[in-house]
Motif scaffolding. Sequence first.
Motif, mmCIF file in Angstrom:
data_model
loop_
_atom_site.group_PDB
_atom_site.id
_atom_site.type_symbol
_atom_site.label_atom_id
_atom_site.label_comp_id
_atom_site.label_asym_id
_atom_site.label_seq_id
_atom_site.Cartn_x
_atom_site.Cartn_y
_atom_site.Cartn_z
ATOM 1 N N LEU A 69 0.825 -1.196 0.000
ATOM 2 C CA LEU A 69 0.000 0.000 0.000
ATOM 3 C C LEU A 69 0.867 1.257 0.000
ATOM 4 O O LEU A 69 1.832 1.360 0.753
ATOM 5 C CB LEU A 69 -0.916 0.041 1.224
ATOM 6 N N GLY A 70 0.498 2.209 -0.842
ATOM 7 C CA GLY A 70 1.125 3.528 -0.812
ATOM 8 C C GLY A 70 2.429 3.638 -1.587
ATOM 9 O O GLY A 70 3.270 2.736 -1.555
ATOM 10 N N LEU A 71 2.586 4.772 -2.288
ATOM 11 C CA LEU A 71 3.852 5.083 -2.925
ATOM 12 C C LEU A 71 4.885 5.405 -1.847
ATOM 13 O O LEU A 71 4.544 5.892 -0.766
ATOM 14 C CB LEU A 71 3.704 6.279 -3.867
ATOM 15 N N LYS A 72 6.138 5.159 -2.143
ATOM 16 C CA LYS A 72 7.195 5.322 -1.160
ATOM 17 C C LYS A 72 7.887 6.679 -1.289
ATOM 18 O O LYS A 72 7.801 7.352 -2.315
ATOM 19 C CB LYS A 72 8.235 4.209 -1.315
ATOM 20 N N VAL A 73 8.568 7.046 -0.224
ATOM 21 C CA VAL A 73 9.346 8.285 -0.217
ATOM 22 C C VAL A 73 10.381 8.225 -1.336
ATOM 23 O O VAL A 73 11.051 7.211 -1.545
ATOM 24 C CB VAL A 73 10.041 8.474 1.145
ATOM 25 N N GLY A 74 10.476 9.321 -2.077
ATOM 26 C CA GLY A 74 11.389 9.387 -3.209
ATOM 27 C C GLY A 74 10.699 9.194 -4.543
ATOM 28 O O GLY A 74 11.257 9.548 -5.589
ATOM 29 N N ARG A 76 7.912 9.893 -7.499
ATOM 30 C CA ARG A 76 7.270 11.092 -8.021
ATOM 31 C C ARG A 76 5.768 10.998 -7.799
ATOM 32 O O ARG A 76 5.149 9.979 -8.098
ATOM 33 C CB ARG A 76 7.592 11.277 -9.502
ATOM 34 N N ALA A 77 5.199 12.063 -7.263
ATOM 35 C CA ALA A 77 3.760 12.079 -6.999
ATOM 36 C C ALA A 77 2.989 12.114 -8.310
ATOM 37 O O ALA A 77 3.324 12.890 -9.209
ATOM 38 C CB ALA A 77 3.399 13.289 -6.144
ATOM 39 N N PRO A 78 1.967 11.294 -8.449
ATOM 40 C CA PRO A 78 1.167 11.290 -9.678
ATOM 41 C C PRO A 78 0.494 12.640 -9.918
ATOM 42 O O PRO A 78 0.167 13.371 -8.984
ATOM 43 C CB PRO A 78 0.114 10.207 -9.399
ATOM 44 N N VAL A 211 4.372 16.198 -0.394
ATOM 45 C CA VAL A 211 4.969 16.327 -1.726
ATOM 46 C C VAL A 211 5.667 17.674 -1.821
ATOM 47 O O VAL A 211 5.067 18.716 -1.511
ATOM 48 C CB VAL A 211 3.890 16.215 -2.820
ATOM 49 N N ASP A 212 6.945 17.676 -2.236
ATOM 50 C CA ASP A 212 7.667 18.945 -2.334
ATOM 51 C C ASP A 212 7.325 19.662 -3.638
ATOM 52 O O ASP A 212 6.581 19.144 -4.483
ATOM 53 C CB ASP A 212 9.178 18.735 -2.166
ATOM 54 N N ARG A 213 7.872 20.873 -3.816
ATOM 55 C CA ARG A 213 7.500 21.680 -4.982
ATOM 56 C C ARG A 213 8.006 21.074 -6.293
ATOM 57 O O ARG A 213 7.586 21.506 -7.377
ATOM 58 C CB ARG A 213 7.983 23.119 -4.828
ATOM 59 N N ILE A 217 7.645 12.826 -3.466
ATOM 60 C CA ILE A 217 7.108 12.460 -2.157
ATOM 61 C C ILE A 217 8.241 12.408 -1.135
ATOM 62 O O ILE A 217 9.230 11.694 -1.326
ATOM 63 C CB ILE A 217 6.395 11.098 -2.220
ATOM 64 N N ARG A 218 8.100 13.169 -0.042
ATOM 65 C CA ARG A 218 9.128 13.229 1.000
ATOM 66 C C ARG A 218 8.675 12.587 2.311
ATOM 67 O O ARG A 218 9.491 12.343 3.196
ATOM 68 C CB ARG A 218 9.539 14.690 1.253
#
Length: 245
Positions: A69-74, A76-78, A211-213, A217-218
């Motif tokens: 479950l869930g995208l991991k840190v690092g 790219r956010a969809p 999510v950073d600019r 995903i951080r």
Amino acid sequence: MRTATSLSLLGIVISLSAACGGAAPTPTTESTVAEPAAMAAPPAQAAEPAMPALAAPSDDQLGTSPSGLGLKVGARAPNATLPDVSGATVELAQLYAKGPTFIVFYRGGWCPFCNAQLHSLTEAKAEFDKRGVQLVAISVDLPSEEAKTQAQHGVPFPMLSDSKLIVQDAFKIVHKTSAEEQAKLAGYGIDLQAYSGEAHQNFATASIFYVDRDGVIRFAHVDEDYKTRPSTAQLLQIADRLATK
């Protein structure tokens, strides 16, 4: 159609917590005949909606996700374009570019624990603003249903509708309901299809992503226990920590 109920909201919260963790949509208040002035009670301020208590994850559980479950840190956010409560469209990539963003996936306006989370974030909005961090809430609910939730709790940040689960699927946080779960929710007057306008009857696993600019995903927290959500204090600490990187 959702079924009205004469139980109080707090009573609904208690009964649903024991059974399935959901809550029926807020019933519409019917008008009543006004009492004579001499008998009427003195005016009182409107009470805040009853809210269940949320549990915060422990320090070692904060920022974790169940396997699969869930995208991991690092990652790219969809990106996607979703409607807000007014029907206007918002592109997530443009939102990210404005500054760091906490994306809050919630189950729906029928869930009292989700409403408690939205209420808590609303109260802390000024603290996120001081840090230049945006908040956005996404659910499977139709814009019209999210508008009701936003109005009830005075939510001052964007609420986006993802009825077809496009973004929720991309973030890998879709909760697929079983027939038993659907029956339990229906027993409490919760019509998932009416909320989403879709036949799938699924919704988000409660989760939060920072999510950073640059669209990366951080921080990611996904929890299948719908009663456990990162507290606003924990999220502010995360925002402070990530601001230094």
